[in-house]
Design a protein around this motif. Structure first.
Motif, PDB file in Angstrom:
ATOM      1  N   THR A 167       4.268  21.902  -3.819  1.00 37.23           N
ATOM      2  CA  THR A 167       4.376  20.521  -4.402  1.00 37.23           C
ATOM      3  C   THR A 167       3.930  19.488  -3.530  1.00 37.23           C
ATOM      4  O   THR A 167       3.401  18.390  -3.956  1.00 37.23           O
ATOM      5  N   SER A 168       4.186  19.663  -2.217  1.00 35.10           N
ATOM      6  CA  SER A 168       3.543  18.360  -1.369  1.00 35.10           C
ATOM      7  C   SER A 168       1.915  18.425  -1.447  1.00 35.10           C
ATOM      8  O   SER A 168       1.252  17.314  -1.299  1.00 35.10           O
ATOM      9  N   ALA A 189      17.176  20.006   4.513  1.00 38.37           N
ATOM     10  CA  ALA A 189      15.916  19.336   5.023  1.00 38.37           C
ATOM     11  C   ALA A 189      16.303  17.773   5.063  1.00 38.37           C
ATOM     12  O   ALA A 189      17.459  17.462   4.600  1.00 38.37           O
ATOM     13  N   GLU A 190      15.465  16.984   5.536  1.00 35.51           N
ATOM     14  CA  GLU A 190      15.705  15.445   5.559  1.00 35.51           C
ATOM     15  C   GLU A 190      15.500  14.643   4.014  1.00 35.51           C
ATOM     16  O   GLU A 190      15.752  13.481   3.961  1.00 35.51           O
ATOM     17  N   THR A 191      14.980  15.400   3.287  1.00 33.00           N
ATOM     18  CA  THR A 191      14.698  14.840   1.762  1.00 33.00           C
ATOM     19  C   THR A 191      15.113  15.844   0.867  1.00 33.00           C
ATOM     20  O   THR A 191      15.036  17.115   1.132  1.00 33.00           O
ATOM     21  N   GLY A 192      15.044  15.236  -0.434  1.00 32.66           N
ATOM     22  CA  GLY A 192      15.523  16.139  -1.696  1.00 32.66           C
ATOM     23  C   GLY A 192      14.455  17.191  -2.105  1.00 32.66           C
ATOM     24  O   GLY A 192      13.175  17.021  -1.962  1.00 32.66           O
ATOM     25  N   VAL A 193      14.757  18.010  -3.176  1.00 36.15           N
ATOM     26  CA  VAL A 193      13.972  18.754  -3.698  1.00 36.15           C
ATOM     27  C   VAL A 193      13.612  18.510  -5.257  1.00 36.15           C
ATOM     28  O   VAL A 193      13.183  19.518  -5.986  1.00 36.15           O
ATOM     29  N   GLU A 194      14.041  17.443  -5.778  1.00 35.57           N
ATOM     30  CA  GLU A 194      13.824  17.087  -7.142  1.00 35.57           C
ATOM     31  C   GLU A 194      12.475  17.468  -7.758  1.00 35.57           C
ATOM     32  O   GLU A 194      12.272  18.057  -8.705  1.00 35.57           O
ATOM     33  N   MET A 195      11.140  17.120  -7.045  1.00 34.71           N
ATOM     34  CA  MET A 195       9.990  17.233  -7.405  1.00 34.71           C
ATOM     35  C   MET A 195       9.613  18.744  -7.419  1.00 34.71           C
ATOM     36  O   MET A 195       8.850  19.329  -8.264  1.00 34.71           O
ATOM     37  N   GLU A 196      10.161  19.426  -6.423  1.00 31.88           N
ATOM     38  CA  GLU A 196       9.650  20.923  -6.477  1.00 31.88           C
ATOM     39  C   GLU A 196      10.553  21.515  -7.598  1.00 31.88           C
ATOM     40  O   GLU A 196       9.855  22.572  -8.117  1.00 31.88           O
ATOM     41  N   ALA A 197      11.687  21.205  -7.983  1.00 35.80           N
ATOM     42  CA  ALA A 197      12.396  21.722  -9.222  1.00 35.80           C
ATOM     43  C   ALA A 197      11.468  21.405 -10.474  1.00 35.80           C
ATOM     44  O   ALA A 197      11.151  22.149 -11.311  1.00 35.80           O
ATOM     45  N   LEU A 198      11.141  20.075 -10.724  1.00 38.80           N
ATOM     46  CA  LEU A 198      10.485  19.634 -11.573  1.00 38.80           C
ATOM     47  C   LEU A 198       9.002  20.179 -11.666  1.00 38.80           C
ATOM     48  O   LEU A 198       8.432  20.511 -12.696  1.00 38.80           O
ATOM     49  N   LEU A 244       2.302  11.862  -1.627  1.00 34.86           N
ATOM     50  CA  LEU A 244       3.652  11.518  -0.943  1.00 34.86           C
ATOM     51  C   LEU A 244       4.681  12.337  -0.736  1.00 34.86           C
ATOM     52  O   LEU A 244       5.930  11.700  -0.173  1.00 34.86           O
ATOM     53  N   CYS A 245       4.652  13.458  -1.502  1.00 43.36           N
ATOM     54  CA  CYS A 245       5.949  14.247  -1.091  1.00 43.36           C
ATOM     55  C   CYS A 245       5.709  14.710   0.121  1.00 43.36           C
ATOM     56  O   CYS A 245       4.715  15.289   0.578  1.00 43.36           O
ATOM     57  N   HIS A 246       6.860  15.121   0.881  1.00 41.98           N
ATOM     58  CA  HIS A 246       6.840  15.736   1.954  1.00 41.98           C
ATOM     59  C   HIS A 246       7.090  17.446   1.962  1.00 41.98           C
ATOM     60  O   HIS A 246       7.400  17.807   0.972  1.00 41.98           O
ATOM     61  N   PRO A 247       6.079  18.180   2.848  1.00 40.33           N
ATOM     62  CA  PRO A 247       6.385  19.482   2.754  1.00 40.33           C
ATOM     63  C   PRO A 247       7.668  19.908   3.276  1.00 40.33           C
ATOM     64  O   PRO A 247       8.253  19.305   4.160  1.00 40.33           O
ATOM     65  N   LEU A 248       8.218  20.801   2.317  1.00 41.79           N
ATOM     66  CA  LEU A 248       9.561  21.223   2.762  1.00 41.79           C
ATOM     67  C   LEU A 248       9.874  22.731   2.818  1.00 41.79           C
ATOM     68  O   LEU A 248       9.268  23.575   2.115  1.00 41.79           O
ATOM     69  N   PRO A 249      10.846  23.077   3.537  1.00 44.98           N
ATOM     70  CA  PRO A 249      11.025  24.660   3.780  1.00 44.98           C
ATOM     71  C   PRO A 249      12.148  24.902   2.669  1.00 44.98           C
ATOM     72  O   PRO A 249      12.994  24.400   2.679  1.00 44.98           O
ATOM     73  N   LEU A 250      11.392  25.663   1.539  1.00 44.59           N
ATOM     74  CA  LEU A 250      12.445  25.892   0.435  1.00 44.59           C
ATOM     75  C   LEU A 250      12.940  27.342   0.865  1.00 44.59           C
ATOM     76  O   LEU A 250      12.438  28.326   1.031  1.00 44.59           O
ATOM     77  N   GLN A 284       0.719  -1.030   0.004  1.00 42.37           N
ATOM     78  CA  GLN A 284       0.001   0.141   0.151  1.00 42.37           C
ATOM     79  C   GLN A 284       0.814   1.333   0.061  1.00 42.37           C
ATOM     80  O   GLN A 284       2.012   1.240   0.632  1.00 42.37           O
ATOM     81  N   ALA A 285       0.257   2.440  -0.622  1.00 40.18           N
ATOM     82  CA  ALA A 285       1.327   3.473  -0.545  1.00 40.18           C
ATOM     83  C   ALA A 285       1.339   4.134   0.667  1.00 40.18           C
ATOM     84  O   ALA A 285       0.698   4.114   1.514  1.00 40.18           O
ATOM     85  N   GLN A 286       2.663   4.607   0.912  1.00 46.88           N
ATOM     86  CA  GLN A 286       2.856   5.264   2.233  1.00 46.88           C
ATOM     87  C   GLN A 286       3.865   6.367   1.939  1.00 46.88           C
ATOM     88  O   GLN A 286       4.649   6.635   1.046  1.00 46.88           O
ATOM     89  N   MET A 287       3.812   7.403   2.972  1.00 51.63           N
ATOM     90  CA  MET A 287       4.653   8.428   2.879  1.00 51.63           C
ATOM     91  C   MET A 287       5.987   7.941   3.615  1.00 51.63           C
ATOM     92  O   MET A 287       5.940   7.244   4.555  1.00 51.63           O
ATOM     93  N   VAL A 288       7.305   8.091   3.116  1.00 49.49           N
ATOM     94  CA  VAL A 288       8.237   7.610   3.568  1.00 49.49           C
ATOM     95  C   VAL A 288       8.658   8.182   4.838  1.00 49.49           C
ATOM     96  O   VAL A 288       8.374   9.501   5.031  1.00 49.49           O
TER      97      VAL A 288
END
Length: 178
Positions: A83-84, A121-130, A89-95, A26-30
């Motif tokens: 983006t989130s 942050a604890e995870t990357g920003v690839e999805m935000e750039a895309l 499943l994307c984490h909200p990030l402080p940009l 099942q889908a989950q947020m990492v």
């Protein structure tokens, strides 16, 4: 049943298991709570192809809906920040930085859109750039569609990313297709 951490599935330590699926597929947020916040950066690219006539009208500021490029740039920046809310499943990030450039390319003809996004942050920003590139391209289309319906959005891709457990990434140079 009283909620507690034992009632929830845990991320598997199995490296073959996909990180966004639990043990029941099942889908989950990492869970990134165990990771250290480090500097992360991503650069994405996209192209918007159009006729030379449409390009000239946009460059001259002669589009029926108004200022195309500044509207597209603002839309891309705003989208990166959302983006989130757009991608499951994307984490909200402080940009910390979003730099979006839209540059005319007469050889295309059209525009190249490039987004640089930085966070700590604890995870990357690839999805935000895309996402920034994608929404800027869609907005450019929307603002110019009265001039030309056949505008094409092309080649949205990640160019590079730095930081994080998976290390740095640099896309291979593009090859010209003829």
């Amino acid at each position: 049943m009283k909620p507690n951490s034992e009632n929830f599935s845990k991320n598997s330590s199995n490296p073959d298991q996909l990180s966004h699926l639990d043990d029941k597929n099942q889908a989950q947020m990492v869970d990134v709570s165990g990771k250290a916040a480090t500097r992360r950066q991503a650069i994405a690219l996209g192209r918007v192809r159009m006729s030379t006539e449409t390009l000239a009208k946009i460059q001259a500021g002669d589009a029926p809906k108004g200022e195309v490029l500044s509207t597209a740039k603002l839309a891309g920046i705003m989208a990166a920040k959302q983006t989130s809310q757009l991608i499951p499943l994307c984490h909200p990030l402080p940009l910390h930085k979003i730099d979006l450039q839209i540059v005319a390319d007469p050889q295309l003809p059209g525009y190249e859109i490039r987004a640089l996004v930085i966070t700590k942050a604890e995870t990357g920003v690839e999805m935000e750039a895309l996402t920034a590139v994608s929404v800027a391209a869609l907005t450019l289309y929307d603002m110019a569609k009265a001039l030309e319906k056949s505008i094409e959005i092309q080649s949205i891709r990640l160019l590079s990313k730095t930081g994080g457990k998976s290390g740095d990434y640099q896309a291979a140079p593009e090859t010209k297709q003829g």
